[in-house]
Design a protein around this motif. Structure first.
Motif, mmCIF file in Angstrom:
data_model
loop_
_atom_site.group_PDB
_atom_site.id
_atom_site.type_symbol
_atom_site.label_atom_id
_atom_site.label_comp_id
_atom_site.label_asym_id
_atom_site.label_seq_id
_atom_site.Cartn_x
_atom_site.Cartn_y
_atom_site.Cartn_z
ATOM 1 N N ILE C 274 0.842 -1.211 0.000
ATOM 2 C CA ILE C 274 0.000 0.000 0.000
ATOM 3 C C ILE C 274 0.868 1.248 0.000
ATOM 4 O O ILE C 274 0.648 2.182 -0.775
ATOM 5 N N ILE C 275 1.902 1.242 0.857
ATOM 6 C CA ILE C 275 2.751 2.433 0.962
ATOM 7 C C ILE C 275 3.446 2.721 -0.363
ATOM 8 O O ILE C 275 3.451 3.857 -0.852
ATOM 9 N N ILE C 276 4.014 1.666 -0.965
ATOM 10 C CA ILE C 276 4.774 1.880 -2.211
ATOM 11 C C ILE C 276 3.876 2.423 -3.314
ATOM 12 O O ILE C 276 4.197 3.401 -3.982
ATOM 13 N N VAL C 277 2.706 1.801 -3.463
ATOM 14 C CA VAL C 277 1.818 2.245 -4.551
ATOM 15 C C VAL C 277 1.304 3.664 -4.279
ATOM 16 O O VAL C 277 1.254 4.508 -5.180
ATOM 17 N N SER C 278 0.963 3.952 -3.017
ATOM 18 C CA SER C 278 0.497 5.302 -2.688
ATOM 19 C C SER C 278 1.569 6.333 -3.009
ATOM 20 O O SER C 278 1.303 7.367 -3.628
ATOM 21 N N LEU C 279 2.798 6.022 -2.595
ATOM 22 C CA LEU C 279 3.906 6.932 -2.880
ATOM 23 C C LEU C 279 4.073 7.124 -4.382
ATOM 24 O O LEU C 279 4.291 8.228 -4.867
ATOM 25 N N GLY C 280 3.960 6.014 -5.102
ATOM 26 C CA GLY C 280 4.092 6.079 -6.558
ATOM 27 C C GLY C 280 3.112 7.062 -7.151
ATOM 28 O O GLY C 280 3.461 7.915 -7.970
ATOM 29 N N PHE C 281 1.856 6.998 -6.715
ATOM 30 C CA PHE C 281 0.851 7.928 -7.239
ATOM 31 C C PHE C 281 1.167 9.374 -6.850
ATOM 32 O O PHE C 281 0.968 10.297 -7.632
ATOM 33 N N CYS C 282 1.659 9.560 -5.624
ATOM 34 C CA CYS C 282 1.993 10.924 -5.194
ATOM 35 C C CYS C 282 3.104 11.516 -6.056
ATOM 36 O O CYS C 282 3.004 12.647 -6.530
ATOM 37 N N PHE C 283 4.159 10.732 -6.276
ATOM 38 C CA PHE C 283 5.266 11.213 -7.119
ATOM 39 C C PHE C 283 4.772 11.549 -8.519
ATOM 40 O O PHE C 283 5.084 12.589 -9.086
ATOM 41 N N LEU C 284 3.967 10.641 -9.045
ATOM 42 C CA LEU C 284 3.447 10.835 -10.396
ATOM 43 C C LEU C 284 2.626 12.122 -10.468
ATOM 44 O O LEU C 284 2.776 12.941 -11.382
ATOM 45 N N GLY C 285 1.787 12.316 -9.450
ATOM 46 C CA GLY C 285 0.935 13.515 -9.431
ATOM 47 C C GLY C 285 1.762 14.784 -9.368
ATOM 48 O O GLY C 285 1.503 15.741 -10.105
ATOM 49 N N ASP C 286 2.775 14.780 -8.517
ATOM 50 C CA ASP C 286 3.637 15.964 -8.417
ATOM 51 C C ASP C 286 4.324 16.247 -9.740
ATOM 52 O O ASP C 286 4.434 17.395 -10.174
ATOM 53 N N GLY C 287 4.792 15.177 -10.381
ATOM 54 C CA GLY C 287 5.465 15.335 -11.669
ATOM 55 C C GLY C 287 4.513 15.906 -12.706
ATOM 56 O O GLY C 287 4.853 16.832 -13.438
ATOM 57 N N LEU C 288 3.289 15.368 -12.735
ATOM 58 C CA LEU C 288 2.312 15.864 -13.708
ATOM 59 C C LEU C 288 2.011 17.335 -13.475
ATOM 60 O O LEU C 288 1.848 18.105 -14.411
ATOM 61 N N ARG C 289 1.966 17.722 -12.213
ATOM 62 C CA ARG C 289 1.662 19.118 -11.918
ATOM 63 C C ARG C 289 2.726 20.040 -12.526
ATOM 64 O O ARG C 289 2.418 21.082 -13.069
ATOM 65 N N ASP C 290 3.976 19.606 -12.418
ATOM 66 C CA ASP C 290 5.042 20.446 -12.978
ATOM 67 C C ASP C 290 4.983 20.499 -14.497
ATOM 68 O O ASP C 290 5.447 21.444 -15.111
ATOM 69 N N VAL C 291 4.420 19.454 -15.082
ATOM 70 C CA VAL C 291 4.542 19.299 -16.531
ATOM 71 C C VAL C 291 3.324 19.823 -17.290
ATOM 72 O O VAL C 291 3.454 20.395 -18.369
ATOM 73 N N LEU C 292 2.143 19.660 -16.730
ATOM 74 C CA LEU C 292 0.935 19.857 -17.527
ATOM 75 C C LEU C 292 0.554 21.313 -17.758
ATOM 76 O O LEU C 292 -0.344 21.600 -18.535
ATOM 77 N N ASP C 293 1.213 22.227 -17.099
ATOM 78 C CA ASP C 293 0.886 23.628 -17.324
ATOM 79 C C ASP C 293 1.702 24.142 -18.516
ATOM 80 O O ASP C 293 2.909 24.248 -18.430
ATOM 81 N N PRO C 294 1.034 24.468 -19.624
ATOM 82 C CA PRO C 294 1.802 24.819 -20.832
ATOM 83 C C PRO C 294 2.660 26.060 -20.640
ATOM 84 O O PRO C 294 3.697 26.208 -21.275
ATOM 85 N N LYS C 295 2.251 26.946 -19.741
ATOM 86 C CA LYS C 295 3.048 28.161 -19.547
ATOM 87 C C LYS C 295 4.372 27.830 -18.900
ATOM 88 O O LYS C 295 5.398 28.405 -19.214
ATOM 89 N N GLN C 296 4.338 26.854 -17.950
ATOM 90 C CA GLN C 296 5.593 26.462 -17.321
ATOM 91 C C GLN C 296 6.491 25.725 -18.294
ATOM 92 O O GLN C 296 7.694 25.789 -18.208
ATOM 93 N N ARG C 297 5.841 24.993 -19.222
ATOM 94 C CA ARG C 297 6.623 24.165 -20.126
ATOM 95 C C ARG C 297 7.362 25.020 -21.142
ATOM 96 O O ARG C 297 8.428 24.673 -21.619
ATOM 97 N N GLU C 298 6.761 26.149 -21.458
ATOM 98 C CA GLU C 298 7.331 27.008 -22.483
ATOM 99 C C GLU C 298 8.762 27.403 -22.129
ATOM 100 O O GLU C 298 9.066 27.711 -20.994
ATOM 101 N N GLY C 299 9.624 27.407 -23.093
ATOM 102 C CA GLY C 299 10.970 27.907 -22.876
ATOM 103 C C GLY C 299 11.915 26.899 -22.261
ATOM 104 O O GLY C 299 13.067 27.213 -22.057
ATOM 105 N N ARG C 300 11.414 25.706 -21.959
ATOM 106 C CA ARG C 300 12.340 24.739 -21.394
ATOM 107 C C ARG C 300 13.118 24.042 -22.486
ATOM 108 O O ARG C 300 12.604 23.828 -23.560
#
Lengths: 252, 277, 300
Positions: C274-300
């Motif tokens: 349970i812990i590993i899978v929960s952590l996995g989803f949390c990491f994934l969610g944080d990563g998606l947050r950084d990535v999915l905003d097109p304004k942040q993505r611009e210029g990288r």
């Protein structure tokens, strides 16, 4: 039959009438400007015409038909609007192609690809840009897309809300030239809202000066060029605008 | 005597997907107790130049400069703490829109007083007197009343005058005004600029006026730098605007519609392919 | 022209290229974030295990062998056996299926529901907004697990009802997010422009408003997955979720509770899962947050 006929228009925001008893008549093929400072109600009039401000009294007629009797779809084919800020008026997640074909889809018009490419050419956009997103375009290019979108349904009346005030002067010149050319080619009627009198001098035939929600003076553009306004407020506005743009050139 | 501010070979770059992109490319100028205008379109690097002087740019922006001296001191060598003492007290900046640069939850009076107190130790009563005095100087008629207002309660023009009061109360040597009037109505623009002009003359300060409007800058400055794509393309004496030689400057002057406009089309500048709008 | 040039071309020549280019820049930004990649690997492993459980598991997840009860981890039983002699490793592998089904079903029910309610409330404003948000607040003000408990108690215990119960408690958060997002652009000119072209409210919401709320909702759903798994495990622990002999991780912990002092592995191993899978989803969610905003993505 006039393209836009407004009689005794009052527009209310909250508890205050921000437009009071304004009547204007714009003929077919004419280019008319509403000028004034912020808070003069000039943009509000356009908003009432297109239905973005719903609390109004009076008469608004487009091509002889009462505005209130026209559905959103029918109105769209008669009249479109170009907004001030080319950064805010395009959907950030839609390509140029998607933005331009949307009106065709809404009205069930086929042949999207050809119409989009043709329209892009006529507003001076290279068809290479067809699948770009807004953030991949410059301000001037975006404004061209916004103008193209407004023309997709082939309306005759175009409302221009400060279409160049967010642009650099060199880009402004290009967009103004485009507007002049489109009007000639397509026989368009313009209602321009602006605070910049020189733009009016370039683009319009007639103007109405607004102050605190009321129409102060209507005049031909030749009056603007010579500065021979009748009303004190219009003269003040003219003088202030000279100060902001033309004083040195005249003096020198 | 060395000039008040010396800037030599300023370069600013941002990282891009295909390597760093240089947006200010070798800007140099000296400023005395005079009025210098910087004119350019968006993306010309004019605002970045203004901000670089105060070292306001943060990473990922990269700033390099051969030297940046203010009153004989090297600004680039200063610690953040020393820099804070310079900012505001000796070099001030007025930004474009007063609505964003004033703190919305502090009264106008408190903000001006704050600006003074950060840089000088003076008794409370004296602070109040100085604030009232300053508000009067920026031609606010009822300073006692305006002091107690919050920023949303004042108009754009008054907000900008408050901003100017705030920036000038510590008696700086240089004022950097970045598009100070582009958010204002035309009738207010002239008032605000006249005010800046007067305050500069009264205090014998240096002014850097950054704007996109060539005519306006020429009217209020002694000297004008025209910037395009990160470089200074031409330096002009304000009176000599119409003897401008550089095609870019000429293009800028020509492309503005005039009040008595009779041209059918406005001249437009040739752009490099791909730069087109 | 190489594939890379095709993907990063500033002037895409077709719809496909434009979309592929966007996907590419998202993927590239995502790949630069090590934690997000770790999350993606964990979730990828979860899916793999769930799909191939019958081939990966050395024993049957339900087959009892009373002769080998409560054996500690060994070469034969990697994670030991439980009180009925079942191989815990095999049960955890099969349990991945249940966990995945719960997570996916809850997301599929609650996210669209919340998204729609939030978008409608934000877009229309006024009394529509007040009614819908009052409803949302009622749901938000009740503790999730307690409400899920009440629903399961009313509907009856079981996996299906657990999914419904969790979904019913999960949507209000998405409605709030979608509404907040919608409010930021409901008066934007691009929405006004579509209306001006004669688009119906339905079309504006469906094609123009919802897509803009989508990325923040996806991010939130991913971050919530951990909570969903924990709620499901909680229900299983209380005996109200998946019923025996289904190898649901929460239920497995619950069974292991009686032996926690002497045979610690019975409860601990599914806990780790349970812990590993929960952590996995949390990491994934944080990563998606950084990535999915097109304004942040611009210029990288």
């Amino acid at each position: 039959m006039s393209a836009l006929n407004i009689e005794n228009l009052f527009v209310r925001y909250g508890t205050k009438d921000v437009v009071q008893d304004v009547s204007i008549r714009v003929g077919q093929g004419e280019s008319y400007a509403l000028v004034g400072e912020s808070g003069s109600g000039k943009s509000t009039i356009l908003r009432a015409v297109v239905g973005m401000a719903s609390d109004w009294r009076g008469t608004i007629q487009v091509d002889g038909q009462p505005r209130s009797a026209m559905g959103q779809g029918a109105f769209a084919r008669h009249c479109q609007m170009v907004f001030q800020d080319p950064f805010a008026s395009l959907h950030p997640r839609r390509t140029v192609d998607a933005t331009l074909s949307e009106p065709l889809r809404i009205h069930g018009i086929g042949d999207h690809a050809d119409r989009v490419v043709e329209m892009m050419r006529s507003v001076g956009l290279d068809p290479r840009y067809r699948f770009r997103f807004p953030h991949q375009l410059s301000g001037g290019q975006r404004q061209r897309v916004a103008i193209a979108r407004a023309l997709m349904l082939d309306p005759k009346l175009l409302l221009l809300d400060e279409p160049t005030s967010a642009l650099d002067v060199s880009v402004q010149a290009e967009i103004l030239n485009l507007l002049v050319r489109l009007r000639e080619d397509r026989g368009l009627t313009y209602v321009l809202v602006t605070h910049a009198l020189p733009v009016v001098s370039f683009l319009c035939d007639r103007l109405g000066v607004l102050h605190k929600g009321g129409l102060v003076e209507e005049a031909d553009v030749s009056v603007l060029r010579s500065g021979a306004f009748q009303q004190p407020y219009a003269r003040d506005l003219y003088a202030a605008s000279l100060g902001a743009g033309d004083r040195t050139r005249r003096a020198g | 005597m060395p000039p008040l501010l010396e800037l030599k070979n300023l370069r600013v770059s941002f990282p891009g997907p295909r390597g760093p992109v240089e947006v200010v490319r070798g800007v140099s100028f000296d400023l005395g107790r005079e009025r210098l205008g910087i004119v350019g379109e968006s993306g010309s690097g004019k605002s970045l130049t203004g901000r670089s002087i105060l070292r306001l740019l943060r990473p990922p922006a990269k700033v390099s400069v051969d030297h940046l001296r203010f009153d004989g001191q090297d600004l680039m060598a200063m610690s953040d703490r020393q820099m804070r003492a310079v900012r505001g007290a000796r070099i001030s900046m007025v930004m474009q829109d007063p609505r964003y640069s004033l703190n919305p939850v502090m009264t106008v009076g408190a903000q001006i007083a704050e600006a003074l107190r950060v840089h000088e130790r003076i008794p409370r009563r004296a602070v109040r007197a100085r604030v009232l005095d300053m508000l009067e100087k920026v031609r606010i008629h009822d300073p006692e009343h305006v002091m107690r207002l919050y920023p949303h309660e004042v108009s754009g023009g008054m907000g900008q005058r408050v901003m100017i009061a705030m920036m000038l109360i510590p008696k700086p040597d240089i004022l950097i005004a970045d598009e100070p009037t582009s958010a204002l109505d035309v009738s207010v623009q002239a008032q605000v600029l006249d005010l800046i002009e007067e305050m500069i003359a009264e205090n014998g300060m240096g002014l850097i006026l950054i704007s996109h409007d060539l005519d306006l800058v020429a009217r209020y400055c002694d000297r004008v730098l025209v910037m395009n794509r990160g470089e200074v393309v031409e330096e002009l004496q304000a009176g000599a605007l119409h003897s401008a030689q550089h095609p870019y400057t000429r293009g800028l002057l020509e492309s503005v519609p005039r009040m008595n406009e009779t041209r059918r089309f406005l001249p437009v500048m040739d752009r490099v392919a791909g730069m087109g709008t | 022209m190489s594939v890379l040039d095709w993907l990063t071309d500033d002037a895409p020549a077709s719809r496909l290229q434009a979309q592929a280019g966007q996907a590419w820049s998202i993927a590239r930004a995502f790949a630069r974030n090590p934690l997000a990649m770790l999350g993606a690997v964990i979730i990828g492993a979860l899916v793999f295990v769930a799909v191939f459980a019958p081939w990966l598991a050395p024993y049957s997840p339900v087959g009892q062998d009373l002769g080998s009860r409560l054996l500690p981890p060994s070469a034969e039983h990697w994670l030991g056996t439980d009180e009925l002699g079942r191989d815990i490793y095999s049960r955890i592998l099969y349990g991945a299926r249940i966990t995945l089904v719960i997570v996916v079903m809850v997301a599929l029910i609650s996210a669209p529901l919340g998204l729609l309610i939030g978008a409608v409330a934000g877009y229309f404003g006024g009394w529509v907004d007040r009614v819908l948000m009052a409803l949302t607040d009622v749901f938000l003000s009740l503790p999730k697990l307690i409400m899920a408990l009440a629903f399961v108690a009313a509907l009856g215990a079981g996996l299906q009802n657990a999914i419904i119960a969790i979904a019913v408690t999960a949507w209000p958060a998405y409605a709030r997010i979608a509404r907040a997002e919608t409010l930021t652009f409901r008066n934007a000119e691009f929405i006004a422009a579509v209306r001006l072209q004669g688009a119906s409210h339905l079309r504006v919401i469906g094609l123009h408003v919802v897509p803009l709320c989508l990325s923040s909702t996806i991010i939130r759903v991913t971050l919530d997955m951990a909570g969903i798994i924990l709620t499901a495990a909680g229900l299983g622990f209380l005996g109200l979720g998946a019923q025996p002999p289904l190898p649901e991780w929460g239920a497995m912990i619950s069974r292991g509770r009686s032996f926690i002092l002497d045979q610690w592995w019975v409860a601990t191993m599914p806990g780790f899962a349970i812990i590993i899978v929960s952590l996995g989803f949390c990491f994934l969610g944080d990563g998606l947050r950084d990535v999915l905003d097109p304004k942040q993505r611009e210029g990288r």
